[in-house]
Design a protein around this motif. Structure first.
Motif, PDB file in Angstrom:
ATOM      1  N   ILE A  28       5.590  73.289  15.888  1.00  0.00           N
ATOM      2  CA  ILE A  28       4.442  72.427  15.606  1.00  0.00           C
ATOM      3  C   ILE A  28       3.684  72.095  16.890  1.00  0.00           C
ATOM      4  O   ILE A  28       2.456  71.959  16.876  1.00  0.00           O
ATOM      5  N   THR A  29       4.392  72.002  18.013  1.00  0.00           N
ATOM      6  CA  THR A  29       3.720  71.729  19.289  1.00  0.00           C
ATOM      7  C   THR A  29       2.763  72.859  19.641  1.00  0.00           C
ATOM      8  O   THR A  29       1.607  72.611  20.019  1.00  0.00           O
ATOM      9  N   LEU A  30       3.223  74.085  19.519  1.00  0.00           N
ATOM     10  CA  LEU A  30       2.367  75.232  19.821  1.00  0.00           C
ATOM     11  C   LEU A  30       1.203  75.315  18.837  1.00  0.00           C
ATOM     12  O   LEU A  30       0.057  75.567  19.232  1.00  0.00           O
ATOM     13  N   LEU A  31       1.474  75.089  17.564  1.00  0.00           N
ATOM     14  CA  LEU A  31       0.403  75.140  16.570  1.00  0.00           C
ATOM     15  C   LEU A  31      -0.651  74.074  16.848  1.00  0.00           C
ATOM     16  O   LEU A  31      -1.854  74.336  16.745  1.00  0.00           O
ATOM     17  N   ALA A  38      -3.111  87.992  13.250  1.00  0.00           N
ATOM     18  CA  ALA A  38      -2.000  87.053  13.438  1.00  0.00           C
ATOM     19  C   ALA A  38      -2.475  85.772  14.124  1.00  0.00           C
ATOM     20  O   ALA A  38      -2.173  84.659  13.675  1.00  0.00           O
ATOM     21  N   TYR A  39      -3.253  85.925  15.189  1.00  0.00           N
ATOM     22  CA  TYR A  39      -3.748  84.745  15.906  1.00  0.00           C
ATOM     23  C   TYR A  39      -4.687  83.924  15.023  1.00  0.00           C
ATOM     24  O   TYR A  39      -4.669  82.690  15.067  1.00  0.00           O
ATOM     25  N   VAL A  76      -3.278  77.513   9.237  1.00  0.00           N
ATOM     26  CA  VAL A  76      -2.620  77.730   7.946  1.00  0.00           C
ATOM     27  C   VAL A  76      -1.187  78.263   8.065  1.00  0.00           C
ATOM     28  O   VAL A  76      -0.509  78.427   7.050  1.00  0.00           O
ATOM     29  N   HIS A  77      -0.733  78.525   9.290  1.00  0.00           N
ATOM     30  CA  HIS A  77       0.639  79.011   9.491  1.00  0.00           C
ATOM     31  C   HIS A  77       1.234  78.436  10.765  1.00  0.00           C
ATOM     32  O   HIS A  77       0.524  78.182  11.745  1.00  0.00           O
ATOM     33  N   TYR A  78       2.546  78.279  10.742  1.00  0.00           N
ATOM     34  CA  TYR A  78       3.305  77.965  11.950  1.00  0.00           C
ATOM     35  C   TYR A  78       3.453  79.249  12.770  1.00  0.00           C
ATOM     36  O   TYR A  78       3.435  80.351  12.212  1.00  0.00           O
ATOM     37  N   PRO A  79       3.674  79.133  14.089  1.00  0.00           N
ATOM     38  CA  PRO A  79       3.952  80.333  14.894  1.00  0.00           C
ATOM     39  C   PRO A  79       5.160  81.125  14.384  1.00  0.00           C
ATOM     40  O   PRO A  79       5.151  82.355  14.415  1.00  0.00           O
ATOM     41  N   VAL A 104       4.181  83.470  11.660  1.00  0.00           N
ATOM     42  CA  VAL A 104       3.486  84.648  12.194  1.00  0.00           C
ATOM     43  C   VAL A 104       4.487  85.615  12.814  1.00  0.00           C
ATOM     44  O   VAL A 104       4.400  86.825  12.601  1.00  0.00           O
ATOM     45  N   LEU A 105       5.447  85.081  13.572  1.00  0.00           N
ATOM     46  CA  LEU A 105       6.480  85.936  14.178  1.00  0.00           C
ATOM     47  C   LEU A 105       7.272  86.670  13.102  1.00  0.00           C
ATOM     48  O   LEU A 105       7.506  87.880  13.199  1.00  0.00           O
ATOM     49  N   ALA A 106       7.656  85.957  12.048  1.00  0.00           N
ATOM     50  CA  ALA A 106       8.386  86.598  10.951  1.00  0.00           C
ATOM     51  C   ALA A 106       7.515  87.655  10.285  1.00  0.00           C
ATOM     52  O   ALA A 106       7.999  88.734   9.927  1.00  0.00           O
ATOM     53  N   GLY A 107       6.218  87.372  10.136  1.00  0.00           N
ATOM     54  CA  GLY A 107       5.295  88.356   9.566  1.00  0.00           C
ATOM     55  C   GLY A 107       5.226  89.624  10.398  1.00  0.00           C
ATOM     56  O   GLY A 107       5.204  90.733   9.852  1.00  0.00           O
TER      57      GLY A 107
END
Length: 196
Positions: A27-30, A159-160, A167-170, A173-176
């Motif tokens: 959440i911090t990065l997002l 992805a970015y 709309v997504h957590y990092p 995106v990594l899992a995607g």
């Protein structure tokens, strides 16, 4: 190739099993990306995000069509592998979304500013997984820099965009990314298993 696919599966399972340990960093990065974004770029990132479906569908269909039209069995097979990669990644992503049922970040944190419409569930990112499945499938089918570089540049921008739009957590995106790459590697390798 197979060890890479196994690594992708292991990382996805670890990400799903340990959501709370990484939640603070997630959440911090997002927040850094979403709350400090240049809002004038929102339309551009919505456009990039919306290119996922047309490009992911057009790529295999174009290859299959060109292969059939030119009676080129190799090109047709590359198109079919590309289509299989997209379908596999979609099946895995949808299964995980409705299995994990992780709420969207803006539904949990009121301070986030969603700049795009999104469904109820967040993990993993379907846009990211599909974009990376397409980029990986094209790169494996045509291992030339002029295919690989733009394919992965496009997939990375999709992805970015999901983070920029809030709309997504990092970790989604990594899992995607892992699902997309893993799906393509699996489908690429499976054509050799079928031959054997």
């Amino acid at each position: 190739m197979i060890p890479a696919f196994r690594t992708c599966i292991l990382l996805i399972l670890l990400a799903a099993a340990c959501p709370f340990q990484a939640q603070n960093a997630d959440i911090t990065l997002l927040r850094k990306i979403n709350l400090h974004r240049n809002t004038r770029l929102d339309p551009a990132f919505r456009f990039v995000s919306n290119t996922m479906i047309p490009i992911s569908l057009a790529s295999p269909l174009t290859l299959i069509g060109a292969g059939l039209n030119n009676k080129d069995a190799v090109l047709t097979k590359k198109g079919l592998v590309c289509a299989a990669s997209f379908l596999t990644c979609t099946a895995v992503t949808v299964s995980l979304k409705y299995g994990v049922k992780r709420k969207r970040p803006f539904a949990v944190y009121d301070d986030l500013e969603p700049a795009a419409k999104a469904g109820p569930y967040s993990f993993p990112s379907g846009h990211t997984s599909s974009a990376f499945a397409t980029a990986t499938a094209l790169s494996l089918a045509f291992p030339k820099w002029y295919v690989i570089a733009p394919s992965f540049a496009w997939a990375a921008s999709v992805a970015y965009s999901r983070l920029h739009l809030g709309v997504h957590y990092p970790s989604d995106v990594l899992a995607g990314i892992l699902i997309g790459v893993g799906s393509s590697l699996l489908c690429h390798e499976s054509q050799y298993w079928v031959k054997k």
